[in-house]
Design a protein around this motif. Structure first.
Motif, mmCIF file in Angstrom:
data_model
loop_
_atom_site.group_PDB
_atom_site.id
_atom_site.type_symbol
_atom_site.label_atom_id
_atom_site.label_comp_id
_atom_site.label_asym_id
_atom_site.label_seq_id
_atom_site.Cartn_x
_atom_site.Cartn_y
_atom_site.Cartn_z
ATOM 1 N N PRO A 224 -64.848 7.189 35.858
ATOM 2 C CA PRO A 224 -66.105 6.756 36.455
ATOM 3 C C PRO A 224 -65.883 5.585 37.405
ATOM 4 O O PRO A 224 -64.999 4.751 37.173
ATOM 5 C CB PRO A 224 -66.946 6.344 35.252
ATOM 6 N N CYS A 225 -66.669 5.530 38.449
ATOM 7 C CA CYS A 225 -66.413 4.527 39.489
ATOM 8 C C CYS A 225 -66.889 3.139 39.074
ATOM 9 O O CYS A 225 -67.772 2.987 38.232
ATOM 10 C CB CYS A 225 -67.049 4.949 40.812
ATOM 11 N N ASP A 226 -66.252 2.160 39.676
ATOM 12 C CA ASP A 226 -66.642 0.757 39.522
ATOM 13 C C ASP A 226 -66.335 0.088 40.853
ATOM 14 O O ASP A 226 -65.821 0.724 41.776
ATOM 15 C CB ASP A 226 -65.868 0.102 38.386
ATOM 16 N N GLU A 227 -66.621 -1.199 40.949
ATOM 17 C CA GLU A 227 -66.357 -1.885 42.217
ATOM 18 C C GLU A 227 -64.885 -1.725 42.590
ATOM 19 O O GLU A 227 -63.987 -1.861 41.735
ATOM 20 C CB GLU A 227 -66.710 -3.357 42.109
ATOM 21 N N ALA A 228 -64.633 -1.427 43.850
ATOM 22 C CA ALA A 228 -63.277 -1.096 44.301
ATOM 23 C C ALA A 228 -62.286 -2.218 44.023
ATOM 24 O O ALA A 228 -61.140 -1.963 43.636
ATOM 25 C CB ALA A 228 -63.303 -0.749 45.791
ATOM 26 N N ARG A 229 -62.707 -3.468 44.199
ATOM 27 C CA ARG A 229 -61.776 -4.584 43.999
ATOM 28 C C ARG A 229 -61.285 -4.641 42.556
ATOM 29 O O ARG A 229 -60.126 -4.980 42.287
ATOM 30 C CB ARG A 229 -62.443 -5.909 44.385
ATOM 31 N N LEU A 230 -62.162 -4.255 41.598
ATOM 32 C CA LEU A 230 -61.744 -4.229 40.197
ATOM 33 C C LEU A 230 -60.827 -3.046 39.926
ATOM 34 O O LEU A 230 -59.834 -3.173 39.198
ATOM 35 C CB LEU A 230 -62.975 -4.155 39.288
ATOM 36 N N LYS A 231 -61.154 -1.902 40.521
ATOM 37 C CA LYS A 231 -60.343 -0.703 40.314
ATOM 38 C C LYS A 231 -58.938 -0.868 40.890
ATOM 39 O O LYS A 231 -57.957 -0.416 40.302
ATOM 40 C CB LYS A 231 -61.029 0.516 40.927
ATOM 41 N N PHE A 232 -58.847 -1.518 42.054
ATOM 42 C CA PHE A 232 -57.526 -1.741 42.643
ATOM 43 C C PHE A 232 -56.677 -2.647 41.745
ATOM 44 O O PHE A 232 -55.467 -2.456 41.613
ATOM 45 C CB PHE A 232 -57.662 -2.334 44.045
ATOM 46 N N ARG A 233 -57.300 -3.625 41.111
ATOM 47 C CA ARG A 233 -56.575 -4.496 40.184
ATOM 48 C C ARG A 233 -56.101 -3.703 38.966
ATOM 49 O O ARG A 233 -54.989 -3.888 38.476
ATOM 50 C CB ARG A 233 -57.465 -5.653 39.749
ATOM 51 N N GLU A 234 -56.983 -2.792 38.479
ATOM 52 C CA GLU A 234 -56.588 -1.949 37.348
ATOM 53 C C GLU A 234 -55.386 -1.077 37.706
ATOM 54 O O GLU A 234 -54.447 -0.937 36.912
ATOM 55 C CB GLU A 234 -57.762 -1.055 36.935
ATOM 56 N N LEU A 235 -55.438 -0.478 38.895
ATOM 57 C CA LEU A 235 -54.332 0.384 39.331
ATOM 58 C C LEU A 235 -53.031 -0.400 39.441
ATOM 59 O O LEU A 235 -51.948 0.087 39.070
ATOM 60 C CB LEU A 235 -54.684 1.034 40.677
ATOM 61 N N ALA A 236 -53.137 -1.616 39.960
ATOM 62 C CA ALA A 236 -51.946 -2.451 40.077
ATOM 63 C C ALA A 236 -51.374 -2.786 38.698
ATOM 64 O O ALA A 236 -50.151 -2.777 38.478
ATOM 65 C CB ALA A 236 -52.280 -3.734 40.835
ATOM 66 N N ALA A 237 -52.271 -3.046 37.743
ATOM 67 C CA ALA A 237 -51.827 -3.364 36.380
ATOM 68 C C ALA A 237 -51.180 -2.155 35.719
ATOM 69 O O ALA A 237 -50.142 -2.271 35.037
ATOM 70 C CB ALA A 237 -53.018 -3.852 35.550
ATOM 71 N N ILE A 238 -51.765 -0.980 35.915
ATOM 72 C CA ILE A 238 -51.201 0.243 35.331
ATOM 73 C C ILE A 238 -49.809 0.525 35.889
ATOM 74 O O ILE A 238 -48.897 0.949 35.166
ATOM 75 C CB ILE A 238 -52.156 1.431 35.586
ATOM 76 N N LYS A 239 -49.644 0.260 37.180
ATOM 77 C CA LYS A 239 -48.346 0.490 37.818
ATOM 78 C C LYS A 239 -47.257 -0.370 37.182
ATOM 79 O O LYS A 239 -46.074 0.009 37.154
ATOM 80 C CB LYS A 239 -48.461 0.196 39.315
ATOM 81 N N ARG A 240 -47.636 -1.522 36.669
ATOM 82 C CA ARG A 240 -46.658 -2.440 36.058
ATOM 83 C C ARG A 240 -46.378 -2.127 34.591
ATOM 84 O O ARG A 240 -45.473 -2.709 33.993
ATOM 85 C CB ARG A 240 -47.171 -3.871 36.182
ATOM 86 N N LEU A 241 -47.158 -1.209 33.986
ATOM 87 C CA LEU A 241 -47.016 -0.957 32.549
ATOM 88 C C LEU A 241 -45.602 -0.520 32.138
ATOM 89 O O LEU A 241 -45.069 -1.037 31.144
ATOM 90 C CB LEU A 241 -48.046 0.086 32.105
ATOM 91 N N PRO A 242 -44.991 0.444 32.829
ATOM 92 C CA PRO A 242 -43.631 0.840 32.395
ATOM 93 C C PRO A 242 -42.656 -0.333 32.333
ATOM 94 O O PRO A 242 -41.880 -0.475 31.378
ATOM 95 C CB PRO A 242 -43.223 1.861 33.469
ATOM 96 N N GLU A 243 -42.725 -1.190 33.358
ATOM 97 C CA GLU A 243 -41.839 -2.358 33.389
ATOM 98 C C GLU A 243 -42.142 -3.299 32.230
ATOM 99 O O GLU A 243 -41.225 -3.828 31.566
ATOM 100 C CB GLU A 243 -42.004 -3.084 34.719
ATOM 101 N N MET A 244 -43.427 -3.496 31.962
ATOM 102 C CA MET A 244 -43.819 -4.395 30.873
ATOM 103 C C MET A 244 -43.377 -3.842 29.517
ATOM 104 O O MET A 244 -42.947 -4.585 28.635
ATOM 105 C CB MET A 244 -45.337 -4.595 30.901
ATOM 106 N N LEU A 245 -43.474 -2.513 29.348
ATOM 107 C CA LEU A 245 -43.064 -1.897 28.085
ATOM 108 C C LEU A 245 -41.556 -2.019 27.871
ATOM 109 O O LEU A 245 -41.084 -2.221 26.750
ATOM 110 C CB LEU A 245 -43.494 -0.428 28.056
ATOM 111 N N GLU A 246 -40.787 -1.858 28.951
ATOM 112 C CA GLU A 246 -39.329 -1.981 28.853
ATOM 113 C C GLU A 246 -38.930 -3.391 28.444
ATOM 114 O O GLU A 246 -38.013 -3.589 27.641
ATOM 115 C CB GLU A 246 -38.687 -1.620 30.189
ATOM 116 N N LYS A 247 -39.635 -4.373 29.024
ATOM 117 C CA LYS A 247 -39.322 -5.762 28.694
ATOM 118 C C LYS A 247 -39.776 -6.109 27.287
ATOM 119 O O LYS A 247 -39.210 -7.001 26.643
ATOM 120 C CB LYS A 247 -39.993 -6.696 29.696
ATOM 121 N N GLY A 248 -40.869 -5.398 26.847
ATOM 122 C CA GLY A 248 -41.397 -5.698 25.517
ATOM 123 C C GLY A 248 -40.487 -5.225 24.419
ATOM 124 O O GLY A 248 -40.486 -5.724 23.302
#
Length: 308
Positions: A284-308
């Motif tokens: 579901p849609c939300d304000e674009a600026r928030l969604k772009f931040r979410e996408l950026a955070a999701i992109k970093r998840l694999p790296e964060m999991l490897e470090k974790g």
């Protein structure tokens, strides 16, 4: 739908064989579904969830399946099956009329309009000055196309509303007796569909531009200067205010409002009201600026999991 003359509460009740509550001379001037009712209209309700909404609406006559206290200045018609009796009334006042000619009865086409071959225009339509209808266009009954409107090839304006009631025997369709109103300089691309209102008008505001393969559902109201890209799908009873942009493959659920100047990016799903002047993304849609931040955070998840 406005009636050809004012009818009394008793007259309407007699047509469908129902009893009524209120002054027998109470006036009924129109029939409409809940999203477009105004004073003088009859509306139906057959679920307790919507009793209050109907009784407190602008409608002054309510076709209802339960005897309740009649609001002051209104009339009630008591029916075991309000949906069926509503259909009986709309068919009584505006019955389906088969058509074999390419232009229907009581339809006016301005001499300056350009009508290509294989265009079909229904009953009670108005085709304004300079309108262009490309080959294969179908204009259903009760449609108004104002000056400068263009409709692309094989588009259908005014097909009956997608409105059904589920019964034990299957789905029963509500009889459509509304139409579509395209205001000045509206452009509709090829292979697009705009459904007729159930008993009112689906409306597209002046200067709005609609791409190919776009669908707009019954009783939706689109404002001025809107832009819709290909494969946009809009459900019934949506309000889209002026200067809204919907990019490709946006989907919109019924009964929401998209505020003036809003932009919804491609493939987004609109499931709630949207504020004016903002940009939205996602499903579901939300304000674009928030969604772009979410996408950026999701992109970093694999790296964060490897470090974790």
């Amino acid at each position: 739908m406005k009636l050809y003359r004012t009818h009394s509460l008793k007259e309407i009740a007699d047509i469908i064989g129902c009893r009524f509550i209120g002054n027998e001379d109470h006036e009924v001037t129109g029939i409409n579904e809940i999203h477009q009712v105004e004073s003088g209209d009859l509306v139906f309700v057959d679920h307790k969830k919507y009793y209050s909404k109907s009784l407190e609406s602008a409608a002054t006559t309510i076709l209802i399946d339960k005897e309740v206290e009649c609001p002051e200045g209104k009339g009630l018609i008591i029916s075991e099956k309000p949906f069926d009796d509503y259909n009986k009334l709309t068919r009584h006042f505006m019955p389906f009329k088969p058509q074999t000619n390419v232009v229907g009865e009581n339809t006016i086409v301005d001499p300056s309009a350009i009508i290509y071959p294989k265009v079909f225009i229904g009953h009670n339509c108005s085709i304004g000055k300079g309108v262009i209808l490309y080959p294969g266009v179908i204009i259903g009954d009760n449609c108004i196309l104002e000056e400068g409107v263009t409709v692309g090839g094989n588009s259908v304006i005014g097909h009956y509303a997608f409105y059904y009631k589920k019964k034990d025997t299957g789905y029963d369709r509500m009889h459509s007796c509304g139409g579509v109103h395209l205001h000045k300089n509206v452009e509709v691309g090829a292979l697009s569909t705009i459904d007729a209102g159930v008993s009112g008008m689906t409306t597209i505001g002046e200067g709005t531009k609609i791409d190919n393969q776009v669908h707009i559902g019954h009783d939706t109201v689109v404002g001025k200067g809107c832009l819709m890209a290909a494969n946009v799908g809009i459900a019934g009873c949506v309000t889209i205010e002026d200067n809204v942009t919907l990019w490709g493959q946006v989907g919109v659920v019924s009964d929401v409002v998209i505020g003036a100047g809003a932009t919804v990016y491609g493939q987004s799903g609109v499931g709630k009201n949207l504020d004016p002047g903002k940009s939205y993304l996602g499903s579901p849609c939300d304000e674009a600026r928030l969604k772009f931040r979410e996408l950026a955070a999701i992109k970093r998840l694999p790296e964060m999991l490897e470090k974790g």
